[in-house]
Scaffold this motif. Structure first.
Motif, PDB file in Angstrom:
ATOM      1  N   THR A  74       0.825  -1.208   0.000  1.00  0.00           N
ATOM      2  CA  THR A  74       0.000   0.000   0.000  1.00  0.00           C
ATOM      3  C   THR A  74       0.857   1.255   0.000  1.00  0.00           C
ATOM      4  OG1 THR A  74      -1.793  -1.154   1.133  1.00  0.00           O
ATOM      5  CG2 THR A  74      -1.795   1.252   1.250  1.00  0.00           C
ATOM      6  N   SER A  78      -1.003   2.008  -3.746  1.00  0.00           N
ATOM      7  CA  SER A  78      -2.229   2.471  -3.094  1.00  0.00           C
ATOM      8  C   SER A  78      -2.923   1.243  -2.522  1.00  0.00           C
ATOM      9  CB  SER A  78      -3.142   3.219  -4.065  1.00  0.00           C
ATOM     10  OG  SER A  78      -3.685   2.330  -5.040  1.00  0.00           O
ATOM     11  N   SER A  79      -3.943   1.459  -1.704  1.00  0.00           N
ATOM     12  CA  SER A  79      -4.620   0.327  -1.078  1.00  0.00           C
ATOM     13  C   SER A  79      -5.320  -0.545  -2.113  1.00  0.00           C
ATOM     14  CB  SER A  79      -5.628   0.826  -0.043  1.00  0.00           C
ATOM     15  OG  SER A  79      -6.615   1.637  -0.664  1.00  0.00           O
TER      16      SER A  79
END
Length: 542
Positions: A74, A78-79
């Protein structure tokens, strides 16, 4: 004669569970292509590291480790990118695990076959259920050496399986080996390097219902605008708010475009994958989503109007229509294809043959009966030995691809597909149907007879063809049972009915010693057929 295996009952094949459509990205600028390359390379390197971590965990991997891997990714992307990366890694590891198990089964089958044949005397002929010995001492010696090789491989694979070790090549093992055979592949090192890099990129994002246009990472609007949420290290390349990059092109899905537009307008989940075709030098986007399971038609409803049996062959589909009683109707059909050339050409040939078959079936309102084939155990080198042409023929049959495409395309046209057990269909079809279906104007092949056998099995009838009644005045006139009695017809296998009236025999009708014994009339192997006949002694003079 060996014991026949039990035949599995036919069943209606369920419809597909997902849909995938593709369109090209036309009108990309140089900046767009540069951004896509950078994103693909960055995420591809993250995917390689995550796959290495997953393989190192082996069987000890659990949900906590999965969460740790996702948290580590992450911060580098990004998540949502991290979720797509870890899910793709998990699927790739599971696929490698299934392939490892299949390889284990293949090695065991080869070891068992060689061990059995080595134990037989040289030159011993095999039976239908078991192979015989090898034909020469030289072949016996070569196979004994190969047995040691297979046993060594089996030992290593078994150890890897128990330890949970898998060997995965991102980009494909076949492409990695091509690096050492560039001349045979007709590739330069630069072309191979580009293809290798492209195969190792990662540009795919899972859908998410409730988010705008069904995907927060790779988003395509109903108007065709494509935007990508850039990973954190590449956020400086954004040309739109919230770290997004909008491509200059517009996308239009021609196939299932209305279904895709409805899902996007309702913010339902749609997964996207961006990929680059090195041969054409063009970017593509693939959209996929899950569909609710289609209500399966009951088997009795599929049989109601008759159906068409389909026999899969190396160069054509042999089809014959059958009525509800299992009788062939009309002439056999043949839908040809050519399995040569590139993979795309072979796939196009299969699709073209299937769409012609499905349009013909839909026009006549027929269901299709196919064999539930699986040639995974039939391609082994040890099972068929010197029959290289047969092994090549079996390996070249597009069984899995044809079955998947047939089910998907049939669901769109509303054609029901019934799968049957493939046991003995070709042998029994040729035995019972090839000769009766051959006439002066038509020469039925084994494949046509197999199509009839497949259709009869799907209808619930036995493959064996019931013979016609005997002519008048040879048995009991027209009182013989029907030619094609349904399986549920009472008395179809019982004694012939008593028919009153004059007879040429001295015994009245129905009063003979074997009047109710069918074996005495037309059953082969009965003792009455083999009793010696003695002529009475004649007088020497009258």
């Amino acid at each position: 004669m060996g014991v026949l295996r039990e035949v599995v009952a036919p069943f209606v094949v369920p419809g597909p569970s997902g849909v995938a459509i593709r369109s090209s990205l036309k009108g990309l600028t140089g900046q767009d292509e540069a951004v896509l390359r950078l994103v693909g390379e960055l995420l591809g390197s993250l995917a390689s590291g995550d796959l290495k971590a997953r393989c190192a965990a082996g069987l000890a991997h659990d949900g906590e480790q999965w969460a740790q891997r996702k948290r580590a990714l992450t911060g580098k992307s990004s998540s949502r990118w991290a979720g797509s990366l870890t899910k793709a890694t998990h699927d790739q590891w599971a696929l490698a695990r299934r392939g490892q198990l299949a390889h284990l089964h293949s090695l065991r089958a080869g070891v068992d076959t060689i061990t059995h044949r080595l134990a037989q005397p040289i030159g011993t002929k095999g039976s239908k259920g078991a192979p015989g010995g090898y034909r020469s001492r030289r072949e016996w010696f070569a196979k004994s050496r190969r047995l040691h090789v297979l046993e060594d491989r089996l030992e290593h694979e078994q150890a890897d399986w128990e330890a949970g070790r898998v060997r995965v090549v991102r980009g494909g093992k076949k492409l990695a080996r091509t690096r050492h055979h560039l001349e045979a592949a007709q590739l330069t090192e630069t072309q191979w390097r580009l293809r290798w890099q492209v195969q190792r990129w990662f540009l795919q994002a899972d859908g998410e219902s409730g988010k705008r246009y069904g995907n927060e990472t790779i988003r395509i609007s109903p108007e065709g605008e494509v935007s990508i949420r850039l990973p954190a290290p590449l956020a400086y390349l954004a040309n739109a708010p919230y770290g997004r990059y909008v491509l200059a092109c517009r996308v239009r899905f021609r196939h299932r475009g209305e279904q895709w537009a409805d899902r996007v307008a309702a913010d339902r989940a749609v997964a996207y994958r961006l990929h680059y075709d090195t041969g054409r030098g063009r970017w593509y986007v693939t959209a996929s989503w899950q569909i609710p399971p289609v209500q399966v038609v009951p088997l009795e409803a599929a049989r109601a109007g008759g159906l068409a049996g389909v026999d899969l062959n190396a160069d054509h589909l042999a089809v014959w229509r059958l009525d509800t009683h299992g009788n062939p109707v009309g002439e056999p059909r043949r839908f040809a294809y050519t399995l040569t050339g590139t993979a795309q050409h072979r796939d196009a040939q299969v699709r073209h043959a299937l769409i012609r078959l499905l349009h013909w079936a839909a026009c006549h309102g027929l269901a299709l009966a196919i064999e539930d084939l699986d040639f995974a155990a039939e391609k082994t080198r040890e099972k068929h030995g010197r029959r290289k042409r047969f092994r090549k023929l079996v390996s070249g049959l597009p069984v899995a691809r044809l079955r998947a495409r047939l089910v998907s395309m049939a669901a769109e046209l509303g054609v029901t597909v019934v799968a049957v057990d493939p046991a003995y269909t070709s042998r029994w079809g040729a035995q019972h149907w090839q000769k009766p279906l051959t006439s002066k104007n038509r020469k039925a092949t084994r494949h046509d007879a197999a199509a009839v056998a497949i259709g009869r099995r799907a209808l619930g009838h036995p493959i064996r063809r019931r013979t016609a009644p005997p002519p008048h005045d040879r048995s009991d006139r027209a009182g013989h049972r029907t030619v094609q009695a349904r399986p549920g017809s009472p008395g179809r296998e019982g004694p012939r009915p008593r028919i009153p009236g004059p007879r040429t025999r001295s015994v009245p009708p129905g009063r003979g010693a074997k009047a109710g014994d069918q074996r005495a009339h037309n059953r082969s192997g009965h003792t009455a057929e083999h009793e010696p006949w003695h002529q009475g002694s004649l007088p020497l003079s009258f």
